[in-house]
Design an enzyme around this catalytic site. Structure first.
Site, short mmCIF file in Angstrom:
data_model
loop_
_atom_site.label_atom_id
_atom_site.label_comp_id
_atom_site.label_asym_id
_atom_site.label_seq_id
_atom_site.Cartn_x
_atom_site.Cartn_y
_atom_site.Cartn_z
CB SER A 121 -18.19 -8.62 16.84
OG SER A 121 -17.86 -9.12 17.98
CE LYS A 178 -14.54 -10.22 17.38
NZ LYS A 178 -13.73 -9.05 17.10
CE LYS A 181 -16.15 -9.52 21.14
NZ LYS A 181 -14.98 -8.99 21.14
CG ASP A 226 -12.25 -11.46 20.24
OD1 ASP A 226 -11.48 -11.69 20.68
OD2 ASP A 226 -12.57 -10.30 20.04
CD GLU A 235 -10.68 -10.31 17.61
OE1 GLU A 235 -11.26 -10.87 16.95
OE2 GLU A 235 -10.43 -9.09 17.84
CG ASP A 240 -8.34 -6.81 19.53
OD1 ASP A 240 -7.86 -5.77 19.78
OD2 ASP A 240 -9.55 -6.90 19.81
CE LYS A 292 -10.87 -3.99 18.36
NZ LYS A 292 -11.02 -4.60 19.73
N GLY A 318 -13.59 -3.24 15.62
CA GLY A 318 -14.40 -2.17 16.22
C GLY A 318 -14.44 -2.31 17.59
#
Ligand code: OSB
Ligand code: MG
Length: 369
Positions: free
Chosen positions: A136, A162, A164, A189, A214, A239, A263, A291
């Site tokens: 990520s 991934k 952001k 995400d 996400e 998430d 998670k 994570g």
């Protein structure tokens, strides 16, 4: 087993690189570690994934400390525990505070596995000997630097990237990354940075063949996500919105999510995480393990959970060295060719690096019966 001691430490560790999401930047990481001891002298470890500030969820290091000290530690010190699944039952009358509950429950799972001569993965019913991992990557407005960061992680072997995103840092970023890395499994995400009115922007992401997007919409939403999913080709993965098996069931039934990021802390512990995993397996919904920039203790729990069969997509559990100069476990978690080898020592499977643990400890508490 009888829990005799609950030891809590407030930790402070500095991340190698700042990590930026749509809600803020992390560099100093404040968090809690918790150790339980039984009547035979066995010990088990858990990590609180709550952050210093209530950005990702309403829980914080301080609310977790309050919950553990005033409610959760007394409940587990009270009477015999036969199996870790009983811990969440004991906590059932206390609303929410899932990360606090998970900290205690996770330590008891580790203890239980050690006491019974099993790895944590085996105690959970996991079979995989190695797990596939992705990475990520935080927001970096310098596009050239971002491309080089991504290239470096692909060269290290990570199986999916991934990135952001947030409004204004989305379509052009994904277009450039797709151009540079045409065949790489990629996803974005948003950490709840968009609203349904942003449909036009989100639809443009369909062009890039992403594995998923996400949590594009609000952290407590499943209605608008269902509306959005009906307009998007790209699968939505929830998430922040999923706190329990019940949340997962409702989101799947509504069509709000096609993939779930599990998670452990967000759902209140390993028992609930396993229930969500089992439900998703039955519903043909793939899952992967998210994570929370964990230290080695939380990382080890993620590795163990990921050995269950429906973790069919690479998770966010990267190697220790991605985050830390030195981790609190020994050996550290390492990634080779995009895989983490699941440890074979009992419990979480990694030892405690006592010297590092003490060096990063800010304050300690002990609760006993
Ligand atoms: O590398 C990791 O541990 C996951 C990084 C990550 O994506 C993340 C980090 C902090 C808070 C929320 C998230 C998230 O998955 O949304
Ligand atoms: Mg996320």
């Amino acid at each position: 087993m009888q829990i005799k001691e609950v030891n809590v430490r407030k930790m402070k560790m500095t991340m190698k690189h700042p990590f930026t999401t749509s809600f803020g930047t992390f560099q100093e990481k404040d968090f809690l570690l918790l150790e339980v001891k039984d009547e035979l002298g066995n010990s088990g470890w858990g990590e609180s994934v709550a952050f210093h500030s209530p950005w990702y969820s309403e829980e914080t290091v301080e609310t977790n400390l309050h919950m553990i000290r005033d409610f959760l530690a007394p409940l587990v010190l009270e009477g015999e525990i036969g199996h870790p699944d009983e811990v969440s039952e004991r906590f059932a009358n206390l609303r929410k505070n899932n990360m606090a509950k998970s900290t205690v429950e996770g330590a008891i799972w580790d203890l239980y596995a050690k006491r019974n001569g099993m790895t944590l993965a085996e105690a959970l019913g996991g079979k995989s000997e190695r797990i596939e991992v992705g990475i990520s990557i935080g927001i970096n407005e310098n596009m050239d630097a971002l491309v080089e960061t991504v290239r470096g992680f692909i060269e290290e072997g990570y199986k999916r990237i991934k990135v952001k995103i947030k409004p204004g840092f989305d379509v052009e970023v994904m277009r450039e990354l797709r151009k540079q890395f045409p065949d790489m499994p990629m996803m974005a995400d948003a950490n709840s940075a968009y609203r349904l009115e942003d449909l036009g922007v989100l639809k443009q992401l369909d062009e890039f063949g992403l594995m998923m997007i996400e949590q594009p919409l609000a952290s407590d939403d499943i209605i608008d996500h269902a509306k959005l999913q009906s307009e998007l080709k790209t699968p939505i993965c929830l998430d922040e919105s999923i706190h329990s098996l019940e949340d997962a069931r409702k989101a799947v039934e509504l069509g709000s999510t096609k993939i779930i990021n599990i998670k452990i802390g967000r759902v209140g512990g390993l028992t609930e995480a396993k229930k969500i995993h089992d439900y998703c397996l039955a519903q043909d919904i793939p899952v992967w393990c998210g994570g929370m920039l964990e230290s080695g203790i939380g990382r080890a729990h993620n590795v163990a959970l990921t050995t269950l069969p429906n973790f069919v997509m690479p998770g966010d559990t990267a190697g220790s060295s991605r985050y830390w100069e030195e981790d609190v476990i020994t050996p550290e978690v390492t990634v080779e060719d995009g895989f983490i080898t699941v440890p074979t020592e009992h419990g979480i499977g990694y030892g405690i690096n006592q010297e590092a643990l003490d060096r990063f400890t800010v304050e300690k508490w002990q609760f006993k019966n």
